[in-house]
Design a protein around this motif. Structure first.
Motif, mmCIF file in Angstrom:
data_model
loop_
_atom_site.group_PDB
_atom_site.id
_atom_site.type_symbol
_atom_site.label_atom_id
_atom_site.label_comp_id
_atom_site.label_asym_id
_atom_site.label_seq_id
_atom_site.Cartn_x
_atom_site.Cartn_y
_atom_site.Cartn_z
ATOM 1 N N LEU A 1 -18.519 -2.978 49.135
ATOM 2 C CA LEU A 1 -19.495 -2.609 48.111
ATOM 3 C C LEU A 1 -20.230 -1.323 48.481
ATOM 4 O O LEU A 1 -20.502 -0.482 47.620
ATOM 5 N N GLY A 2 -20.526 -1.153 49.759
ATOM 6 C CA GLY A 2 -21.166 0.079 50.215
ATOM 7 C C GLY A 2 -20.288 1.295 49.992
ATOM 8 O O GLY A 2 -20.763 2.347 49.554
ATOM 9 N N LYS A 3 -18.996 1.172 50.301
ATOM 10 C CA LYS A 3 -18.066 2.294 50.086
ATOM 11 C C LYS A 3 -17.948 2.633 48.602
ATOM 12 O O LYS A 3 -17.926 3.804 48.213
ATOM 13 N N LEU A 4 -17.861 1.601 47.756
ATOM 14 C CA LEU A 4 -17.774 1.856 46.313
ATOM 15 C C LEU A 4 -19.065 2.457 45.773
ATOM 16 O O LEU A 4 -19.032 3.338 44.902
ATOM 17 N N ILE B 1 -8.383 -6.615 52.752
ATOM 18 C CA ILE B 1 -7.890 -7.827 52.093
ATOM 19 C C ILE B 1 -6.361 -7.829 52.021
ATOM 20 O O ILE B 1 -5.720 -8.824 52.357
ATOM 21 N N LEU B 2 -5.781 -6.713 51.627
ATOM 22 C CA LEU B 2 -4.325 -6.661 51.527
ATOM 23 C C LEU B 2 -3.669 -6.766 52.894
ATOM 24 O O LEU B 2 -2.638 -7.430 53.050
ATOM 25 N N LEU C 1 -12.186 -15.385 52.782
ATOM 26 C CA LEU C 1 -12.875 -15.091 54.041
ATOM 27 C C LEU C 1 -13.023 -13.584 54.254
ATOM 28 O O LEU C 1 -14.060 -13.111 54.725
ATOM 29 N N ALA C 2 -11.983 -12.835 53.897
ATOM 30 C CA ALA C 2 -12.061 -11.375 54.014
ATOM 31 C C ALA C 2 -13.112 -10.813 53.062
ATOM 32 O O ALA C 2 -13.844 -9.884 53.421
ATOM 33 N N LEU C 3 -13.204 -11.364 51.859
ATOM 34 C CA LEU C 3 -14.243 -10.921 50.926
ATOM 35 C C LEU C 3 -15.633 -11.226 51.458
ATOM 36 O O LEU C 3 -16.557 -10.416 51.315
ATOM 37 N N LEU C 4 -15.802 -12.391 52.077
ATOM 38 C CA LEU C 4 -17.093 -12.731 52.661
ATOM 39 C C LEU C 4 -17.443 -11.801 53.815
ATOM 40 O O LEU C 4 -18.583 -11.369 53.966
ATOM 41 N N PHE C 5 -16.455 -11.494 54.648
ATOM 42 C CA PHE C 5 -16.707 -10.684 55.834
ATOM 43 C C PHE C 5 -16.817 -9.193 55.508
ATOM 44 O O PHE C 5 -17.698 -8.507 56.007
ATOM 45 N N PHE C 6 -15.910 -8.679 54.673
ATOM 46 C CA PHE C 6 -15.866 -7.245 54.372
ATOM 47 C C PHE C 6 -16.530 -6.883 53.047
ATOM 48 O O PHE C 6 -16.568 -5.701 52.688
#
Length: 89
Positions: free
Chosen positions: A70-73, A24-25, A60-65
């Motif tokens: 969430l899996g990494k967290l 995102i950044l 869009l980045a939140l939708l895509f990544f």
């Protein structure tokens, strides 16, 4: 609890945080750079011009990544929970 454990735990937490926030950044920074170049070339100095594209690319980045993040967290949280019994005061 040893100093080595605390340092390695903190390092792993910071690495996870950087890895999760990087998409995102990074995309927001690239879009901001492109818009800044566009503003310099066209001499349009509108301050609000950067906000809308950055917000759109962030969503869009939140939708895509989002699922990957969430899996990494979740993996990090699972490791933390599994480590709790090994922590001795």
């Amino acid at each position: 609890m040893s100093y080595e454990f605390v340092i390695s735990f903190g390092r792993h937490a910071v690495e996870t945080m950087l890895l999760v926030s990087l998409p995102i950044l990074g995309l927001s920074m690239i879009v901001g750079l492109i818009i800044s170049i566009f503003q310099s070339v066209t001499q349009i100095q509108e301050m609000t011009l950067t906000f809308v594209p950055k917000i759109v690319i962030t969503f869009l980045a939140l939708l895509f990544f989002g699922s990957w993040m969430l899996g990494k967290l979740s993996d990090f949280l699972r490791e933390v929970i599994m480590t709790i019994p090994n922590i001795s005061g």
